[in-house]
Design an enzyme around this catalytic site. Structure first.
Site, PDB file in Angstrom:
ATOM      1  N   ILE A  51      13.194   0.139  -3.167  1.00 37.53           N
ATOM      2  CA  ILE A  51      12.980  -0.996  -2.506  1.00 37.53           C
ATOM      3  C   ILE A  51      11.833  -1.392  -2.196  1.00 37.53           C
ATOM      4  O   ILE A  51      10.962  -0.514  -1.747  1.00 37.53           O
ATOM      5  CB  ILE A  51      14.140  -0.442  -0.884  1.00 37.53           C
ATOM      6  CG1 ILE A  51      14.038  -1.933  -0.247  1.00 37.53           C
ATOM      7  CG2 ILE A  51      13.536   0.182  -0.499  1.00 37.53           C
ATOM      8  CD1 ILE A  51      14.586  -1.523   0.649  1.00 37.53           C
ATOM      9  N   SER A  52      11.407  -2.718  -2.109  1.00 36.82           N
ATOM     10  CA  SER A  52      10.005  -3.088  -2.673  1.00 36.82           C
ATOM     11  C   SER A  52       9.653  -2.712  -0.440  1.00 36.82           C
ATOM     12  O   SER A  52      10.049  -2.932   0.256  1.00 36.82           O
ATOM     13  CB  SER A  52       9.437  -4.603  -2.080  1.00 36.82           C
ATOM     14  OG  SER A  52       9.859  -4.544  -3.825  1.00 36.82           O
ATOM     15  N   GLN A  53       8.267  -3.163  -0.791  1.00 38.87           N
ATOM     16  CA  GLN A  53       7.427  -2.225   0.992  1.00 38.87           C
ATOM     17  C   GLN A  53       8.318  -3.844   1.577  1.00 38.87           C
ATOM     18  O   GLN A  53       7.250  -4.854   0.933  1.00 38.87           O
ATOM     19  CB  GLN A  53       6.284  -2.431   0.529  1.00 38.87           C
ATOM     20  CG  GLN A  53       5.560  -2.543   1.900  1.00 38.87           C
ATOM     21  CD  GLN A  53       3.307  -1.902   1.679  1.00 38.87           C
ATOM     22  OE1 GLN A  53       3.524  -1.930   0.452  1.00 38.87           O
ATOM     23  NE2 GLN A  53       3.122  -2.059   3.236  1.00 38.87           N
ATOM     24  N   PRO A  54       7.964  -3.939   2.996  1.00 37.67           N
ATOM     25  CA  PRO A  54       8.259  -5.434   3.725  1.00 37.67           C
ATOM     26  C   PRO A  54       6.807  -6.399   3.024  1.00 37.67           C
ATOM     27  O   PRO A  54       7.779  -7.294   2.939  1.00 37.67           O
ATOM     28  CB  PRO A  54       9.045  -4.870   5.041  1.00 37.67           C
ATOM     29  CG  PRO A  54       9.000  -3.847   4.397  1.00 37.67           C
ATOM     30  CD  PRO A  54       8.863  -3.170   3.425  1.00 37.67           C
ATOM     31  N   ARG A  93      17.354  -3.769   7.470  1.00 34.66           N
ATOM     32  CA  ARG A  93      16.990  -2.485   6.183  1.00 34.66           C
ATOM     33  C   ARG A  93      17.222  -1.692   6.159  1.00 34.66           C
ATOM     34  O   ARG A  93      16.937  -0.816   5.000  1.00 34.66           O
ATOM     35  CB  ARG A  93      15.637  -2.845   6.303  1.00 34.66           C
ATOM     36  CG  ARG A  93      14.803  -1.963   4.850  1.00 34.66           C
ATOM     37  CD  ARG A  93      12.930  -1.963   4.967  1.00 34.66           C
ATOM     38  NE  ARG A  93      12.190  -2.054   3.576  1.00 34.66           N
ATOM     39  CZ  ARG A  93      11.288  -0.894   3.410  1.00 34.66           C
ATOM     40  NH1 ARG A  93      11.617  -0.612   4.299  1.00 34.66           N
ATOM     41  NH2 ARG A  93      11.372  -1.053   2.190  1.00 34.66           N
TER      42      ARG A  93
END
Ligand code: SAH
Length: 217
Positions: free
Chosen positions: A66-69, A40
């Site tokens: 970037i979205s939260q995992p 990431r």
């Protein structure tokens, strides 16, 4: 600058991240393995190196994130992706979510409306690993009529309504996952196009996404 080195420390942090996501309730091993294989920190500026594996969203420029995992795992889980399925993603952003879909063996078509993000992110060395991702600059509300129909559609920005053209571009039996709503918080929805064209809607948890905006920029 974008980092290019994947160290043992990064790998260890990645393992911890997948444990965190499992603890939060996503225990699909294929998805967790995919997240475990994708560095990431390659999708962020090197300034984020120390925090890249925290379960948080981060800025990627142009007011986007970037979205939260956990959110990536959640949406991917709802989408029930199988190898060789044709998937349309709306909101390429950092390309991280597209890589998770590609790791699962999908034929990914991803659209970004912001030229700057599109140009900066569509080619960096790590992406050579995924010839199964195709990049498109355009408005996700229009979808990709030339490549339709799709088995699955994933919207990674908050949609004020279910985009009608995207429903048209779903195969019968196909599914679309999207955060639906106009305020700060949206409801995750899964929309299934039934064989006769009727629509089934399921509602899941609340999330907070950047808005899906009409037109290109
Ligand atoms: N999937 C991304 C998440 C990025 S945030 C990732 O993994 O990093 C959402 C992205 O959707 C932003 O890059 C934003 O520019 C884009 N977006 C918003 N509205 C859109 C639209 N109508 N068509 C295509 N992309 C859109």
């Amino acid at each position: 600058m974008r980092p290019t080195e994947d160290t043992y420390r990064h790998k260890g942090l990645r393992k911890k991240l997948t444990d965190v996501i499992r603890t939060k309730g996503i225990n699909d091993e294929k998805i967790l393995e995919a997240i475990g294989r994708i560095p990431r920190h390659f999708f962020l500026d090197s300034a984020f190196d120390d925090v890249a594996y925290e379960d948080r969203a981060f800025p990627i420029g142009e007011g986007q994130t970037i979205s939260q995992p956990y959110t990536v795992a959640y949406q991917t889980f709802l989408l029930q992706v199988k190898p060789f399925e044709k998937v349309l993603e709306i909101g390429t952003g950092s390309v991280y979510q597209a890589c998770v879909l590609a790791e699962l063996g999908a034929q990914v078509h991803t659209i970004e409306r912001q030229k700057k993000l599109f140009d900066t992110n569509k080619t960096f060395t790590f992406l050579k690993k995924y010839p199964n991702i195709k990049f498109f600059y355009g408005d996700g509300y229009e979808g990709l009529p030339t490549y339709a129909p799709f088995d699955k559609i994933l919207i990674t920005a908050a949609a004020p309504e279910i985009p009608p053209k995207l429903i048209e571009q779903l195969k019968p039996g196909g599914m679309m996952v999207l955060p639906l709503g106009v305020g700060d918080v949206q409801q995750m929805k899964r929309v299934t196009k039934l064989e006769r064209g009727a629509i089934k809607e399921e509602v899941f948890d609340n999330f907070s996404f950047v808005p899906m905006v009409e037109g290109k920029k």
